[in-house]
Design a protein around this motif. Sequence first.
Motif, short mmCIF file in Angstrom:
data_model
loop_
_atom_site.label_atom_id
_atom_site.label_comp_id
_atom_site.label_asym_id
_atom_site.label_seq_id
_atom_site.Cartn_x
_atom_site.Cartn_y
_atom_site.Cartn_z
N GLN A 72 0.84 -1.18 0.00
CA GLN A 72 0.00 0.00 0.00
C GLN A 72 0.88 1.24 0.00
OE1 GLN A 72 -2.48 -0.50 3.50
NE2 GLN A 72 -4.10 -1.45 2.29
N ARG A 89 -2.66 3.72 -3.41
CA ARG A 89 -2.46 2.55 -4.28
C ARG A 89 -2.39 1.31 -3.40
NH1 ARG A 89 -0.84 1.94 -9.46
NH2 ARG A 89 0.37 0.08 -9.98
N HIS A 90 -3.14 0.26 -3.79
CA HIS A 90 -3.20 -1.00 -3.04
C HIS A 90 -2.94 -2.14 -4.02
CE1 HIS A 90 -5.77 -3.71 -0.16
NE2 HIS A 90 -4.60 -4.21 -0.44
N THR A 96 -4.61 -4.41 -8.66
CA THR A 96 -4.28 -3.15 -8.00
C THR A 96 -5.51 -2.25 -7.94
OG1 THR A 96 -2.00 -3.27 -8.75
CG2 THR A 96 -2.80 -1.11 -8.10
N ASP A 97 -5.76 -1.68 -6.77
CA ASP A 97 -6.83 -0.70 -6.59
C ASP A 97 -6.19 0.65 -6.31
OD1 ASP A 97 -8.79 -2.73 -6.69
OD2 ASP A 97 -8.54 -3.15 -4.56
N THR A 98 -6.80 1.70 -6.82
CA THR A 98 -6.28 3.05 -6.59
C THR A 98 -7.43 3.99 -6.21
OG1 THR A 98 -6.52 3.69 -8.92
CG2 THR A 98 -4.40 2.74 -8.25
N ALA A 99 -7.06 5.09 -5.58
CA ALA A 99 -8.02 6.15 -5.26
C ALA A 99 -7.30 7.48 -5.46
CB ALA A 99 -8.54 6.02 -3.84
N TYR A 110 -12.37 6.34 -7.85
CA TYR A 110 -11.91 4.97 -7.59
C TYR A 110 -12.77 4.01 -8.40
CZ TYR A 110 -15.99 4.51 -4.55
OH TYR A 110 -17.27 4.48 -4.07
N ASP A 111 -12.18 2.93 -8.84
CA ASP A 111 -12.90 1.86 -9.51
C ASP A 111 -13.80 2.38 -10.64
OD1 ASP A 111 -13.46 -0.84 -9.88
OD2 ASP A 111 -15.16 -0.82 -8.51
N ASP A 123 -7.24 7.27 3.47
CA ASP A 123 -7.15 5.99 2.77
C ASP A 123 -6.78 4.92 3.78
OD1 ASP A 123 -4.20 5.80 2.92
OD2 ASP A 123 -4.20 7.41 1.44
N GLY A 148 -10.04 2.15 -2.28
CA GLY A 148 -9.71 1.87 -3.67
C GLY A 148 -10.83 1.13 -4.37
N ARG A 149 -11.74 0.56 -3.57
CA ARG A 149 -12.93 -0.11 -4.11
C ARG A 149 -14.23 0.46 -3.58
NH1 ARG A 149 -12.45 -6.40 -5.38
NH2 ARG A 149 -10.64 -6.25 -6.76
#
Length: 198
Positions: A72, A89-90, A96-99, A110-111, A123, A148-149
């Motif tokens: 992360q 960032r995850h 990978t998930d981002t915000a 996000y998403d 976050d 991030g989701r």
Amino acid sequence: PAPSPPVDAPPAAAIALPARGSIRFAVIRGTEGFVVGQSIHEWEHDGSRYQARSVTETTGIAAVFRPARVVQASEGRIHVGGLQPVGFRHEKLKGTDTAAFDWERHLLSYDGKEVMLPDGTQDMLSLYYQAGLLALSAPMLELPVATGRKLERYRFNAMGEEALTVDGKEWRTLHLAAKTGTDGIELRIAPALHGMPL
């Protein structure tokens, strides 16, 4: 008169965290205290901007039978209210998930979505440091958190003081607990360690 600061420069905060540092947490499974991994948090800041990163991975026998690694990263500004993330960032095995936090327009991305960005949103990494910054002056904290989701609200309640022994040394800590949906977080904040979680 002194020149005005740039518009995008938030006021400096009285942040207690050292300018840079690293903490290694043990990842424990079950009531027997079996260590299955570690999580290393690193951060640095200059009083107006910060960067933080955590790497959590299985170690030893657990790494042989069930290898896992999660990274992360959070970056953002420091203002009078504490940390104000601008990017998260995850990274995990499944993707990978981002915000992205747009504080001028108050939008969180996000998403593939854009939603309104509530004041004080954190976050999943900055959350731990922000809780430590605020916990010593508030019996209850409610923080919107971007994973991030999704965007959720975590309400932390102060559960009282606890003595916690780490590597043979006893620390006085403040126990915080939050629950949202099926997720729960418990923190033990150490005032003597700049409000960082043990």
